[in-house]
Write a protein that holds these residues in place. Structure first.
Motif, PDB file in Angstrom:
ATOM      1  N   LYS A  15       0.835  -1.198   0.000  1.00  0.00           N
ATOM      2  CA  LYS A  15       0.000   0.000   0.000  1.00  0.00           C
ATOM      3  C   LYS A  15       0.873   1.252   0.000  1.00  0.00           C
ATOM      4  O   LYS A  15       0.621   2.205  -0.741  1.00  0.00           O
ATOM      5  N   TRP A  16       1.939   1.252   0.808  1.00  0.00           N
ATOM      6  CA  TRP A  16       2.855   2.392   0.853  1.00  0.00           C
ATOM      7  C   TRP A  16       3.526   2.585  -0.506  1.00  0.00           C
ATOM      8  O   TRP A  16       3.614   3.708  -1.004  1.00  0.00           O
ATOM      9  N   ASP A  18       2.398   1.637  -3.398  1.00  0.00           N
ATOM     10  CA  ASP A  18       1.381   2.106  -4.328  1.00  0.00           C
ATOM     11  C   ASP A  18       1.150   3.612  -4.185  1.00  0.00           C
ATOM     12  O   ASP A  18       0.981   4.316  -5.169  1.00  0.00           O
ATOM     13  N   GLU A  19       1.159   4.095  -2.970  1.00  0.00           N
ATOM     14  CA  GLU A  19       0.855   5.503  -2.723  1.00  0.00           C
ATOM     15  C   GLU A  19       2.050   6.428  -2.904  1.00  0.00           C
ATOM     16  O   GLU A  19       1.874   7.598  -3.229  1.00  0.00           O
ATOM     17  N   HIS A  20       3.279   5.939  -2.674  1.00  0.00           N
ATOM     18  CA  HIS A  20       4.415   6.861  -2.572  1.00  0.00           C
ATOM     19  C   HIS A  20       5.652   6.532  -3.401  1.00  0.00           C
ATOM     20  O   HIS A  20       6.602   7.311  -3.376  1.00  0.00           O
ATOM     21  N   LYS A  75      -0.430   8.294 -12.550  1.00  0.00           N
ATOM     22  CA  LYS A  75      -1.000   7.955 -11.238  1.00  0.00           C
ATOM     23  C   LYS A  75      -1.914   9.072 -10.734  1.00  0.00           C
ATOM     24  O   LYS A  75      -3.010   8.819 -10.242  1.00  0.00           O
ATOM     25  N   ARG A  76      -1.463  10.308 -10.858  1.00  0.00           N
ATOM     26  CA  ARG A  76      -2.248  11.463 -10.395  1.00  0.00           C
ATOM     27  C   ARG A  76      -3.257  11.947 -11.434  1.00  0.00           C
ATOM     28  O   ARG A  76      -3.960  12.915 -11.207  1.00  0.00           O
ATOM     29  N   ARG A 151       0.140   1.830 -13.422  1.00  0.00           N
ATOM     30  CA  ARG A 151      -0.772   2.941 -13.109  1.00  0.00           C
ATOM     31  C   ARG A 151      -1.931   3.014 -14.098  1.00  0.00           C
ATOM     32  O   ARG A 151      -3.068   3.331 -13.722  1.00  0.00           O
TER      33      ARG A 151
END
Length: 177
Positions: A15-16, A18-20, A75-76, A151
């Motif tokens: 999860k980390w 994936d997010e960062h 991703k964003r 992504r």
């Protein structure tokens, strides 16, 4: 139902990542590039000396930032897009057009990854100043496109879930604040 301890920590790590992941890579490469270039300027103008490898390493770090940045933009959902056509449709049509554009981008990323791997496998020379294998530089393309592929698959899945669940309240790409 209790999960094994290792499984929970693995999920937190995933999860980390994936997010960062892209953010941290980009920050580290940016700081590294600034430090190297700043050191070169200080050495050149204050001590009348220079680092023979600073320009080369900064260039290679910048190349890595570009390809990791592509993944971060996807991703964003801040990558380049033309939204003139999507503005003609209601939310459901916008999601469908977004899915189609992401699938086309996914095909592009997969083709570039395939040919990138082929090129990396054939590179045999070293960089001039650092004398590092050039495969490491060309690998930026492959890593960046693999991350971009991940992504894009996430975006496509999210769009399909939006269609399935009938979500009509969220904006696409540049529409959210």
């Amino acid at each position: 139902m209790n999960e094994p301890t290792g499984s929970g920590s693995m999920m937190r790590i995933l999860k980390w990542l994936d997010e960062h992941l892209e953010e941290y890579i980009l920050v580290i490469l940016s700081v590294f590039t600034v430090v190297v270039i700043f050191s070169q300027v200080v050495l050149r103008y204050i001590f009348s000396s220079s680092l023979p490898w600073s320009e080369e390493i900064a260039r290679y770090a910048f190349i890595w930032m570009i390809y990791i940045g592509v993944s971060y933009g996807v991703k964003r959902q801040k990558h380049l897009s033309v939204d003139v056509i999507t503005m003609l449709f209601e939310r459901k049509g916008q999601i469908i057009i977004n899915i189609i554009s992401n699938i086309l981008f996914l095909i592009f990323a997969l083709v570039i990854t395939y040919y990138g791997i082929n090129i990396v496998g054939r590179i045999t020379r070293e960089s001039a100043a650092l004398e590092i294998p050039m495969e490491y530089v060309y690998l930026a393309l492959v890593v960046g496109m693999i991350l971009t592929t991940v992504r894009l698959v996430q975006n496509i899945y999210s769009n399909f879930m939006d269609l399935k669940n009938g979500r009509n309240d969220e904006g696409l790409e540049g529409e959210t604040s």
